[in-house]
Every structure is written in structure tokens, then in C-alpha cells.
Motif scaffolding. Structure first.
Motif, PDB file in Angstrom:
ATOM      1  N   GLU A  21      20.741 100.674  31.605  1.00 55.25           N
ATOM      2  CA  GLU A  21      20.644  99.602  32.593  1.00 55.25           C
ATOM      3  C   GLU A  21      19.188  99.204  32.792  1.00 55.25           C
ATOM      4  O   GLU A  21      18.268  99.911  32.408  1.00 55.25           O
ATOM      5  CB  GLU A  21      21.230 100.067  33.930  1.00 55.25           C
ATOM      6  N   SER A  52      23.810  99.445  52.572  1.00 56.24           N
ATOM      7  CA  SER A  52      24.271  98.171  53.112  1.00 56.24           C
ATOM      8  C   SER A  52      23.219  97.091  52.894  1.00 56.24           C
ATOM      9  O   SER A  52      22.041  97.391  52.709  1.00 56.24           O
ATOM     10  CB  SER A  52      24.596  98.302  54.606  1.00 56.24           C
ATOM     11  N   LYS A  59      22.544  96.875  45.680  1.00 58.68           N
ATOM     12  CA  LYS A  59      23.125  98.103  46.238  1.00 58.68           C
ATOM     13  C   LYS A  59      23.855  98.903  45.171  1.00 58.68           C
ATOM     14  O   LYS A  59      23.654 100.120  45.056  1.00 58.68           O
ATOM     15  CB  LYS A  59      24.089  97.758  47.383  1.00 58.68           C
ATOM     16  N   SER A  60      24.671  98.243  44.388  1.00 58.73           N
ATOM     17  CA  SER A  60      25.426  98.942  43.339  1.00 58.73           C
ATOM     18  C   SER A  60      24.485  99.526  42.298  1.00 58.73           C
ATOM     19  O   SER A  60      24.696 100.638  41.804  1.00 58.73           O
ATOM     20  CB  SER A  60      26.421  97.993  42.664  1.00 58.73           C
ATOM     21  N   ARG A  61      23.445  98.825  41.959  1.00 63.79           N
ATOM     22  CA  ARG A  61      22.487  99.295  40.946  1.00 63.79           C
ATOM     23  C   ARG A  61      21.741 100.536  41.428  1.00 63.79           C
ATOM     24  O   ARG A  61      21.510 101.478  40.670  1.00 63.79           O
ATOM     25  CB  ARG A  61      21.513  98.159  40.601  1.00 63.79           C
ATOM     26  N   ALA A  63      22.895 102.669  43.631  1.00 66.66           N
ATOM     27  CA  ALA A  63      23.887 103.743  43.632  1.00 66.66           C
ATOM     28  C   ALA A  63      24.094 104.284  42.220  1.00 66.66           C
ATOM     29  O   ALA A  63      24.145 105.501  42.011  1.00 66.66           O
ATOM     30  CB  ALA A  63      25.208 103.254  44.215  1.00 66.66           C
ATOM     31  N   GLN A  64      24.186 103.403  41.232  1.00 70.97           N
ATOM     32  CA  GLN A  64      24.364 103.833  39.842  1.00 70.97           C
ATOM     33  C   GLN A  64      23.183 104.673  39.367  1.00 70.97           C
ATOM     34  O   GLN A  64      23.360 105.710  38.719  1.00 70.97           O
ATOM     35  CB  GLN A  64      24.528 102.627  38.925  1.00 70.97           C
ATOM     36  N   THR A  81      34.048 107.839  42.184  1.00 67.50           N
ATOM     37  CA  THR A  81      33.715 106.493  42.650  1.00 67.50           C
ATOM     38  C   THR A  81      34.996 105.733  42.960  1.00 67.50           C
ATOM     39  O   THR A  81      36.075 106.080  42.493  1.00 67.50           O
ATOM     40  CB  THR A  81      32.905 105.709  41.595  1.00 67.50           C
ATOM     41  N   GLN A  83      36.341 101.619  44.841  1.00 65.47           N
ATOM     42  CA  GLN A  83      35.909 100.323  45.337  1.00 65.47           C
ATOM     43  C   GLN A  83      36.993  99.754  46.228  1.00 65.47           C
ATOM     44  O   GLN A  83      38.156 100.147  46.145  1.00 65.47           O
ATOM     45  CB  GLN A  83      35.580  99.370  44.198  1.00 65.47           C
ATOM     46  N   CYS A  84      36.595  98.873  47.095  1.00 66.76           N
ATOM     47  CA  CYS A  84      37.532  98.250  48.027  1.00 66.76           C
ATOM     48  C   CYS A  84      38.346  97.188  47.307  1.00 66.76           C
ATOM     49  O   CYS A  84      37.854  96.498  46.416  1.00 66.76           O
ATOM     50  CB  CYS A  84      36.778  97.603  49.183  1.00 66.76           C
TER      51      CYS A  84
END
Length: 99
Positions: A21, A52, A59-61, A63-64, A81, A83-84
Motif C-alpha cells: 500500500e 473517527s 481512517k481505513s488506511r 487501521a490497515q 475485521t 464492516q457495517c
């Protein structure tokens, strides 16, 4: 005769994970906070951390990259992991957390 000229010394990035990434740039305070919470977890103190912010700020990056760094330490952590997804019927704001 147009372009950019680097006038400051370049430094290696402090954070780059092995996922291929894009490297994390300028998020050292956030990554350090996650590292502190992880250290507290390893010391036996339960932690709940929420990332948040507005959509698209990374945010996702973050976390990854953090999860990749935890997985690479080989400390035996099991990473799950999720997801909503859209819910139909009863609406509960914290349903993903409760599940």
C-alpha cells in the motif's frame, strides 16, 4: 525549466507496511497513539479505540497499516475485521459494536 526543487533534506518514511500500500505520511501522532494503546493491551489492560473523522481522510488506511505492523511482530495476535452493512428493521446506533 519548470518543476520542483527539493531544498530540504529527505528522510526515510517512519511507517511503511509490507502490504504494498501507499506509505503513511504525516500520521505519526495517530500511529503513536495506536502503538501506546497496543502496549497497554499487551500489559493486560483492555482497550477500545475508535478511529473517527470525515470520509476520505485515511481512517481505513491507518487501521490497515497498524494491523499490518501488529501482525508482523509475531506476538500471536488474532486479528478479526468487519464492516457495517445496512440494517433493516430495528435501528440501533451501536448495533455493529454490540454484535
Amino acid at each position: 525549466r519548470r518543476g520542483f526543487r527539493w531544498i530540504a533534506p529527505l528522510h526515510a518514511l517512519a511507517r511503511a507496511d509490507q502490504t504494498g500500500e501507499t506509505p503513511i505520511v504525516g500520521r505519526e501522532p495517530e500511529m503513536d497513539a495506536l502503538d501506546r494503546h497496543w502496549a497497554q493491551t499487551l500489559a493486560g489492560h483492555r482497550q477500545v479505540v475508535f478511529l473517527s473523522g470525515e470520509a476520505g481522510i485515511g481512517k481505513s488506511r491507518i487501521a490497515q497499516a497498524f494491523l499490518a505492523s501488529v501482525a508482523s511482530t509475531g506476538g500471536g495476535a488474532v486479528i478479526g475485521t468487519g464492516q457495517c452493512v445496512a440494517q433493516s428493521g430495528s435501528i440501533e446506533a451501536f448495533l455493529p459494536v454490540f454484535e
